[in-house]
Scaffold this active site. Structure first.
Site, PDB file in Angstrom:
ATOM      1  N   LYS A  54       0.846  -1.207   0.000  1.00 66.35           N
ATOM      2  CA  LYS A  54       0.000   0.000   0.000  1.00 66.35           C
ATOM      3  C   LYS A  54       0.879   1.253   0.000  1.00 66.35           C
ATOM      4  CE  LYS A  54      -3.803  -2.546   2.029  1.00 66.35           C
ATOM      5  NZ  LYS A  54      -4.528  -2.997   3.208  1.00 66.35           N
ATOM      6  N   GLN A  98      -4.634  -1.953   9.556  1.00 60.70           N
ATOM      7  CA  GLN A  98      -4.536  -3.236   8.865  1.00 60.70           C
ATOM      8  C   GLN A  98      -5.159  -4.337   9.731  1.00 60.70           C
ATOM      9  OE1 GLN A  98      -3.206  -3.735   5.655  1.00 60.70           O
ATOM     10  NE2 GLN A  98      -4.070  -5.768   5.909  1.00 60.70           N
ATOM     11  N   ASP A 121     -11.087   2.694   4.125  1.00 56.26           N
ATOM     12  CA  ASP A 121     -11.527   1.325   3.874  1.00 56.26           C
ATOM     13  C   ASP A 121     -13.056   1.245   3.806  1.00 56.26           C
ATOM     14  OD1 ASP A 121      -9.406  -0.378   3.431  1.00 56.26           O
ATOM     15  OD2 ASP A 121      -9.042  -0.772   5.555  1.00 56.26           O
TER      16      ASP A 121
END
Ligand code: NAP
Length: 283
Positions: A54, A98, A121
């Protein structure tokens, strides 16, 4: 093989190029690049690879990224404190924690504590609610990637029969909401669905997100259907989707491969969401 293979890598590259252009415009207007903060708790090697990818992707499009690495024994309160600080940091546009987190931490509490405006997200209850109400918000990356692939392929969704296999908060539910928003007639399947193949065979557009290697074969595909395989399953024979690619490709009109289909779209849409968050916060 009858079906066209949908090239996720190529579509992801076009999304990244579009984001890079948007980042340049943002920077020249605002005097700074959009910024993404990532948080990793513990030293899970797979998570480290995902976060590293990422960051590399951010760098390529000019998004500034900052990484916070916390020890595996970090308490839930310590993580919530960091998430709160990042929420208040004016220089941070997007926050990504994460997952999975170590077992002493409740992931739902952490996600709910994220500033929804920085929830790149798209997993907070606020963004899930906005999506459910058909209102603008940050949409989860993989479902947004599925829709981008369908758009890129020119798939007509209005009035189409769409079947989604899987009902997770991460993939199945948001994909179904997005398809409904595009005026498809949506059916959702899950582990208790009675005749999975027969239900899937109704689909003009079939999205598989069950996490079961090659769950769906030729009998689950309507001739001419478009098949989007989100499944990413590690097996002794390598990475497999939820769809038996070779068998389904004999029946479908277009299908995503695994790897190289939906996978590359997820990071591309994360970049797109970070730019969107930066623009909305700056507006
Ligand atoms: P998940 O949370 O485990 O959800 C799986 C869903 O599939 C559940 O709703 C489950 O039903 C349903 N299901 C399981 N077995 C089934 C069966 N035999 N028949 C019908 N439905 C079944 O998984 P997820 O996070 O949504 O991920 C799904 C897959 O997508 C995984 O392979 C994952 O690795 C992959 N994925 C890929 C990306 C990417 O970037 N390419 C991103 C995210 C996920 P119940 O609700 O009844 O249990």
């Amino acid at each position: 093989m009858a079906a066209r293979t949908i090239d996720g890598k190529a579509v992801a590259a076009s999304v990244r190029a579009r984001v890079a252009e948007g980042v340049r415009a943002f920077e020249s207007e605002r005097g700074r690049a959009p910024a993404l903060a990532t948080v990793l708790v513990g030293d899970d090697p797979a998570s480290q690879v995902y976060v590293g990818n990422k960051h590399r992707a951010c760098e390529e499009v000019g998004i500034h990224s900052v990484h916070h690495e916390l020890a595996a024994e970090t308490s839930e309160n310590e993580l919530l404190e960091l998430v709160g600080e990042l929420g208040l940091d004016r220089e941070v546009d997007g926050i990504l924690v994460q997952l999975p987190v170590p077992k002493q931490i409740d992931p739902d509490r952490v996600v709910a504590a994220l500033d929804p405006a920085k929830d790149v997200d798209g997993l907070t209850p606020v963004n899930a609610g906005l999506l459910a109400h058909g209102m603008p918000g940050l949409v989860p990356c993989t479902p947004a990637g599925v829709m981008e692939l369908l758009r890129h392929e020119g798939v007509e969704l209005e009035g189409a029969e769409a079947v989604v296999v899987g009902r997770s908060k991460l993939v199945g539910v948001p994909v179904a909401r997005l398809l409904l928003g595009a005026n498809a007639t949506v059916t959702m399947c899950h582990s208790r669905t009675r005749d999975l193949d027969a239900t899937c065979r109704r689909a003009d557009v079939l999205v598989a997100a069950a996490g079961v290697p090659e769950l769906l074969g030729a009998d689950a595909i309507k001739p001419g259907a478009v098949v989007i395989d989100v499944g990413t399953n590690r097996t002794d024979d390598g990475l497999k989707g939820d769809v038996d690619f070779a068998a389904a490709a004999e029946v479908a009109s277009a299908i995503t491969p695994v790897p190289g289909g939906v996978g590359p779209m997820t990071i591309a849409m994360l970049l797109s969401n970070t730019l969107q968050a930066a623009r909305s916060r700056a507006a």
